[in-house]
Design a protein around this motif. Structure first.
Motif, PDB file in Angstrom:
ATOM      1  N   VAL A   8      14.917  -8.225   8.824  1.00 13.81           N
ATOM      2  CA  VAL A   8      14.693  -7.004   9.845  1.00 13.81           C
ATOM      3  C   VAL A   8      16.329  -7.117  10.481  1.00 13.81           C
ATOM      4  O   VAL A   8      16.599  -7.982  11.285  1.00 13.81           O
ATOM      5  CB  VAL A   8      13.753  -7.125  10.697  1.00 13.81           C
ATOM      6  CG1 VAL A   8      13.769  -5.675  11.699  1.00 13.81           C
ATOM      7  CG2 VAL A   8      12.362  -7.036   9.901  1.00 13.81           C
ATOM      8  N   GLY A  12      17.764  -1.244  11.944  1.00 16.85           N
ATOM      9  CA  GLY A  12      16.639  -0.771  11.287  1.00 16.85           C
ATOM     10  C   GLY A  12      16.514  -0.987   9.891  1.00 16.85           C
ATOM     11  O   GLY A  12      15.543  -0.847   9.266  1.00 16.85           O
ATOM     12  N   THR A  13      17.348  -1.452   9.188  1.00 15.31           N
ATOM     13  CA  THR A  13      17.398  -1.742   7.791  1.00 15.31           C
ATOM     14  C   THR A  13      16.450  -3.069   7.750  1.00 15.31           C
ATOM     15  O   THR A  13      16.489  -4.078   8.347  1.00 15.31           O
ATOM     16  CB  THR A  13      18.905  -2.069   7.111  1.00 15.31           C
ATOM     17  OG1 THR A  13      19.576  -1.176   7.361  1.00 15.31           O
ATOM     18  CG2 THR A  13      18.669  -2.319   5.732  1.00 15.31           C
ATOM     19  N   VAL A  14      15.534  -2.902   6.508  1.00 16.40           N
ATOM     20  CA  VAL A  14      14.665  -4.234   6.132  1.00 16.40           C
ATOM     21  C   VAL A  14      14.678  -4.421   4.750  1.00 16.40           C
ATOM     22  O   VAL A  14      14.716  -3.665   3.999  1.00 16.40           O
ATOM     23  CB  VAL A  14      12.979  -3.516   6.653  1.00 16.40           C
ATOM     24  CG1 VAL A  14      12.086  -4.846   6.240  1.00 16.40           C
ATOM     25  CG2 VAL A  14      13.046  -3.192   7.925  1.00 16.40           C
ATOM     26  N   THR A 144       3.428  -6.674   6.022  1.00 13.46           N
ATOM     27  CA  THR A 144       4.836  -6.335   5.897  1.00 13.46           C
ATOM     28  C   THR A 144       5.101  -5.044   5.257  1.00 13.46           C
ATOM     29  O   THR A 144       6.411  -4.507   5.496  1.00 13.46           O
ATOM     30  CB  THR A 144       5.075  -7.393   4.633  1.00 13.46           C
ATOM     31  OG1 THR A 144       4.454  -7.307   3.429  1.00 13.46           O
ATOM     32  CG2 THR A 144       5.393  -8.952   5.100  1.00 13.46           C
ATOM     33  N   GLY A 145       4.019  -4.371   5.003  1.00 17.24           N
ATOM     34  CA  GLY A 145       4.496  -2.771   4.391  1.00 17.24           C
ATOM     35  C   GLY A 145       4.000  -1.861   5.551  1.00 17.24           C
ATOM     36  O   GLY A 145       4.204  -0.567   5.557  1.00 17.24           O
ATOM     37  N   SER A 146       3.680  -2.405   6.794  1.00 15.98           N
ATOM     38  CA  SER A 146       3.093  -1.418   7.992  1.00 15.98           C
ATOM     39  C   SER A 146       4.565  -1.092   8.820  1.00 15.98           C
ATOM     40  O   SER A 146       5.229  -1.806   9.213  1.00 15.98           O
ATOM     41  CB  SER A 146       2.256  -2.138   9.063  1.00 15.98           C
ATOM     42  OG  SER A 146       2.230  -1.657  10.164  1.00 15.98           O
ATOM     43  N   GLN A 147       4.777   0.238   9.085  1.00 15.05           N
ATOM     44  CA  GLN A 147       5.887   0.840   9.620  1.00 15.05           C
ATOM     45  C   GLN A 147       5.640   0.451  11.245  1.00 15.05           C
ATOM     46  O   GLN A 147       6.771   0.026  12.008  1.00 15.05           O
ATOM     47  CB  GLN A 147       5.902   2.387   9.741  1.00 15.05           C
ATOM     48  CG  GLN A 147       7.020   3.085  10.291  1.00 15.05           C
ATOM     49  CD  GLN A 147       8.278   2.364   9.642  1.00 15.05           C
ATOM     50  OE1 GLN A 147       8.527   2.245   8.512  1.00 15.05           O
ATOM     51  NE2 GLN A 147       9.266   1.669  10.388  1.00 15.05           N
ATOM     52  N   GLN A 148       4.463   0.294  11.802  1.00 16.73           N
ATOM     53  CA  GLN A 148       4.208  -0.028  13.006  1.00 16.73           C
ATOM     54  C   GLN A 148       4.734  -1.393  13.217  1.00 16.73           C
ATOM     55  O   GLN A 148       5.454  -1.725  14.295  1.00 16.73           O
ATOM     56  CB  GLN A 148       2.763  -0.133  13.343  1.00 16.73           C
ATOM     57  CG  GLN A 148       2.358  -0.650  14.622  1.00 16.73           C
ATOM     58  CD  GLN A 148       0.966  -0.566  15.055  1.00 16.73           C
ATOM     59  OE1 GLN A 148      -0.046  -0.596  14.148  1.00 16.73           O
ATOM     60  NE2 GLN A 148       0.587  -0.455  16.419  1.00 16.73           N
ATOM     61  N   ARG A 150       7.078  -2.915  11.357  1.00 17.79           N
ATOM     62  CA  ARG A 150       8.300  -2.858  11.356  1.00 17.79           C
ATOM     63  C   ARG A 150       9.091  -2.468  12.613  1.00 17.79           C
ATOM     64  O   ARG A 150       9.947  -3.100  12.808  1.00 17.79           O
ATOM     65  CB  ARG A 150       8.802  -2.341  10.074  1.00 17.79           C
ATOM     66  CG  ARG A 150       8.424  -2.714   8.688  1.00 17.79           C
ATOM     67  CD  ARG A 150       9.012  -1.961   7.611  1.00 17.79           C
ATOM     68  NE  ARG A 150       8.412  -2.724   6.446  1.00 17.79           N
ATOM     69  CZ  ARG A 150       8.925  -2.419   5.259  1.00 17.79           C
ATOM     70  NH1 ARG A 150       9.995  -1.655   5.001  1.00 17.79           N
ATOM     71  NH2 ARG A 150       8.715  -3.227   4.261  1.00 17.79           N
ATOM     72  N   ASP A 151       8.508  -1.647  13.142  1.00 18.73           N
ATOM     73  CA  ASP A 151       9.022  -1.071  14.389  1.00 18.73           C
ATOM     74  C   ASP A 151       8.768  -2.046  15.535  1.00 18.73           C
ATOM     75  O   ASP A 151       9.945  -2.466  16.447  1.00 18.73           O
ATOM     76  CB  ASP A 151       8.217   0.137  14.940  1.00 18.73           C
ATOM     77  CG  ASP A 151       8.494   1.574  14.027  1.00 18.73           C
ATOM     78  OD1 ASP A 151       9.490   1.360  13.206  1.00 18.73           O
ATOM     79  OD2 ASP A 151       7.698   2.401  13.865  1.00 18.73           O
TER      80      ASP A 151
END
Length: 390
Positions: A8, A12-14, A144-148, A150-151
């Motif tokens: 990360v 914001g790039t993942v 790992t696919g959750s936007q929450q 990642r935020d």
């Protein structure tokens, strides 16, 4: 089976990948190294403290690790990013596997990511803060696919310390002095010269290079005072490489000015080069993405030769390249300064030479660990300068 992992970036790039090395989480400044080998020397270099290193070469780990190539007794990198980790070591010198070595030293990594794409991103956007997160280290209930998730991870990355303004030499320096006696053909003989090396993140190979030229090298901690240094009565003083922002190294800069005032021959490498620049009154600035790797071309302006050198720096000295300049500090106190070396990729200052006092420095790493041997003659230059002054 490897668990999922995320790289990360601060912007914001993942980059999704697979966990490699220790499973967990880590944050730091993300940088890239263009070296194709020498990764053990890279990861054990204290200059990489609080940095996540992206290896641009696609295949890493094929030569394993051994007991001779470490540049310190631990891994200093905050994290490691590789594309294709070797399944097993295939070198006769290997005593272990790279991934096991990273796990042993608690270093979190990620693999199966496009390291060239990451490198291009950093070249376009500049180095930034980043984090590596194994799936098992994600917030409870997240994947790992959750936007929450990642935020949340982006927030953790942005809250981590920045490299600009960081004082890190005191963290990586030796806690107590130690002596490296003359080696090789000089072993058992009286020292040719006596050198005090201030450890700001020194690599093992550096005092060895001096010792192999007949020097007795006393390595002292970063917190050493000028009076303590002078009490050792050195023939020459050396400032090592190291991590952090040179602008934050106020103690080291003042100590170096005392060395220059005493007309003791001085030599600095990397961080030591930046500190010489600041001691002379010049500024330093943060490079957009820095120089890291073992294949960087540098022009020696005195000889006209191009040398391929090892680099690891994110800051550089700011002064005119084309002509000698009077050092701003102390209204002529240190005389004129010339740029001795220039990086051929981008014109960055890669070395300083004082014309009126016995002091010089280089931004690259001439000790050949890891990297080519082109710059090793710099150590001979230091010994010669000490003899001429003495």
């Amino acid at each position: 089976m490897r668990e999922q992992a995320l790289l990360v970036l601060e912007d914001g790039t993942v980059f999704p990948g697979l966990a490699w090395g220790k499973r967990g989480r880590t944050t730091g400044e993300i940088v890239f190294s263009t070296a194709m080998t020498g990764y053990q020397e890279t990861f054990t270099d204290p200059s990489y403290h609080q940095q996540i290193v992206v290896m641009t070469a696609p295949h890493i780990g094929n030569t394993g690790v051994n007991d001779e190539d470490g540049e310190s007794d631990r891994v200093w990198t905050a994290g490691v990013v590789v594309r294709d980790p070797a399944r097993r070591a295939s070198s006769w010198r290997a005593t272990g596997e790279l991934e096991d070595y990273l796990i042993e030293h608690d270093v979190v990594g990620i693999c199966e990511v496009d390291t060239r794409a990451i490198t291009r991103h950093l070249r376009d956007r500049g180095v930034m803060k980043a984090g590596i997160f194994s799936a098992s280290a994600l917030p409870a209930g997240a994947d790992t696919g959750s936007q929450q998730a990642r935020d949340i991870l982006i927030g953790l990355v942005n809250d981590s310390p920045a490299m600009a303004g960081a004082e890190l030499a005191s963290v990586v320096s030796t806690p107590a002095p130690y002596v490296v006696e003359p080696r090789g053909k000089f072993e058992g003989q009286d020292p040719v010269v006596k050198i005090v090396a201030v450890d700001l993140g020194i690599k093992n190979r550096t005092p060895w290079q001096l010792a192999e030229r007949g020097a007795q090298v006393t390595v002292v901690p970063q917190a050493t005072t000028l009076q303590e240094l002078l009490t050792l009565e050195p023939d020459g003083v050396f400032f090592s490489n190291g991590p952090g922002d040179p602008a934050a190294a106020t103690h080291e800069i003042e100590m170096l000015r005392g060395v220059l005032d005493a007309k003791i021959p001085f030599f600095g490498i990397c961080f030591g080069n930046q500190l010489l620049g600041r001691a002379l009154g010049f500024g330093t600035y943060k490079l957009e993405y820095g120089h890291r790797g073992a294949n960087q071309p540098v022009l020696d302006r005195e000889t006209g030769k191009v040398e391929i050198t090892a680099h690891n720096h994110g800051f550089a000295v700011d002064l005119p390249v084309d002509e000698a300049t009077e050092a701003p500090y102390g209204e002529g106190r240190y005389g004129r300064v010339a740029v001795s070396h220039v990086g051929l990729n981008d014109g960055v200052v890669e070395g300083l030479r004082c014309l009126d006092i016995p002091a010089f420095s280089v931004q690259f790493h001439p000790e050949a660990a890891a990297g080519p041997h082109d710059g090793e003659h710099i150590f001979d230059r230091f010994i010669t300068m000490i003899k001429e002054v003495g």
